[in-house]
Design a protein around this motif. Sequence first.
Motif, short mmCIF file in Angstrom:
data_model
loop_
_atom_site.label_atom_id
_atom_site.label_comp_id
_atom_site.label_asym_id
_atom_site.label_seq_id
_atom_site.Cartn_x
_atom_site.Cartn_y
_atom_site.Cartn_z
N GLU A 1 15.82 3.79 39.19
CA GLU A 1 16.21 2.40 38.92
C GLU A 1 17.69 2.30 38.54
OE1 GLU A 1 15.48 -1.54 39.04
OE2 GLU A 1 13.99 0.03 39.47
N ASP B 1 18.16 -1.76 48.49
CA ASP B 1 17.15 -2.80 48.60
C ASP B 1 15.80 -2.26 48.13
OD1 ASP B 1 15.46 -1.89 51.07
OD2 ASP B 1 17.56 -1.68 51.70
N THR B 2 14.88 -3.14 47.90
CA THR B 2 13.60 -2.76 47.30
C THR B 2 12.82 -1.76 48.15
OG1 THR B 2 13.45 -4.96 46.29
CG2 THR B 2 11.42 -3.66 46.39
N VAL B 3 12.81 -1.96 49.48
CA VAL B 3 12.07 -1.08 50.38
C VAL B 3 12.66 0.33 50.35
CG1 VAL B 3 11.41 -0.64 52.77
CG2 VAL B 3 11.34 -2.98 51.86
N SER B 4 13.99 0.44 50.47
CA SER B 4 14.64 1.75 50.47
C SER B 4 14.44 2.46 49.14
CB SER B 4 16.14 1.60 50.76
OG SER B 4 16.35 1.01 52.02
N LYS B 5 14.50 1.70 48.06
CA LYS B 5 14.32 2.29 46.74
C LYS B 5 12.92 2.87 46.59
CE LYS B 5 16.24 0.03 43.45
NZ LYS B 5 16.54 -0.96 42.39
N LYS B 6 11.92 2.14 47.10
CA LYS B 6 10.54 2.61 47.02
C LYS B 6 10.35 3.88 47.87
CE LYS B 6 5.74 1.17 47.67
NZ LYS B 6 5.38 2.44 48.35
#
Length: 434
Positions: free
Chosen positions: A154, A161-166
């Motif tokens: 985090e 972006d949220t997808v890449s971070k996940k």
Amino acid sequence: MHPKKKEKYISRLIEIVDGATSTLNAKVKIPRPRTDGSSGFALDDGLCEKRSAIISDLLKKDGWIRKYSQEYLEKQVDHIVSKNVGTPDNSGIATMFSDLCDKYSQFASETTVLIPLDGIALKTPELKLGKIRLFTVTDEYLSKMRADAAAISEMADADMDTVSKKESLDRTNEMINQFSNTVCAERTVVAESTRAQEIAREELRLTVAILNFLADALTPRFFETRVGIKGEFFRGLQLELTRANDSIRWAQTVVGPKAPLVIDEKALKLIDDLKISTLADLATEAKFDATKTFEGTILTALHFHSHARELPDPADKLLSLITAIEAFFETSQKSIAATIASGCALVLCNKIDDRIKMKTLVKKLYGLRSSISHHGERTVLKQEINELSVISWQLICFAIQDKARFKDKKEFNLWVEKLELGLRNELSLLEFRK
């Protein structure tokens, strides 16, 4: 760092910056200000050697190896050069190098390294050897690692972006899951991550050598127990086919350890009896000089005694075990075979008949070592390996028990000389089951 020493390093860096050439044309020096449109630089062979010398001196002479790896420091030095190549003057070099020195002296970040082991089973909650903690990774431990990974992700990936971070976090958790139910060595080091890994592995190899030394007394020899860093040895099936005039036979052999080293209450008692903990403490002591103490001699012998387990070739095993024994004796300007044979006989035996037998046996085994080294002899019997392993084990065991009597290897050898002159060997050996 002393100001005069710092000035010398800055002068050496200026020489590299002044001699750097463009990556587009390695023969043309970079103009000031830079107009070639590139941000890189190239160094000729002479400047590459000077760059390497700066890095080597910082790591070894100034002791930066305690916190920095070679790869990490190379990036730091190259950053200084790249930021100053093509500038109107070299004024930025002094500031950046001073900052690098301050950064090193103030570096206090801890890095925890986790390394899985093979060939060991813990029947106790944990085993501490020096600064290394051995334990079985639990679901609770893994849950904490996943929580830490999520928090770090985090902070580090705030711009993703949220997808890449996940996806990034999922990959990290996949790696974490591979540690489930494994016996791991945990070591916390004040160093950047790459250097922390190097330090942990270096210390763990000595810790593994100590564990393999214990295995000689705790497991039957035919179990071929061996503790090691996961991935550095394997267990599998070896197939062989033989054909004679009247028959065809095939054999299937298990290669590698057939049973793990079990650390239970019995093992903990042996660790206590052999006073292993003090050696383990030294193996993870940053200021310990292995070349100037008797404990260092013992650790050297332990390393080669343990290393013999890693070698499939009996000839290689014999060479490694001989090296373990040689570690104790001063052989310069003397007959090596006679010195080692007499030394083993004097230290390990009290009765004259036993000493004669021991001396004869060691001379024979050392003669086989010479035949391997000088004439390529490859025929080594299991019995010969077993005999040599017992001698090496007993000698190391003897040294561990009475290490407080000897400041260094020289003192030990003076004591052995006195035995030869008639001093009674009042020291005793632990019983060792062959």
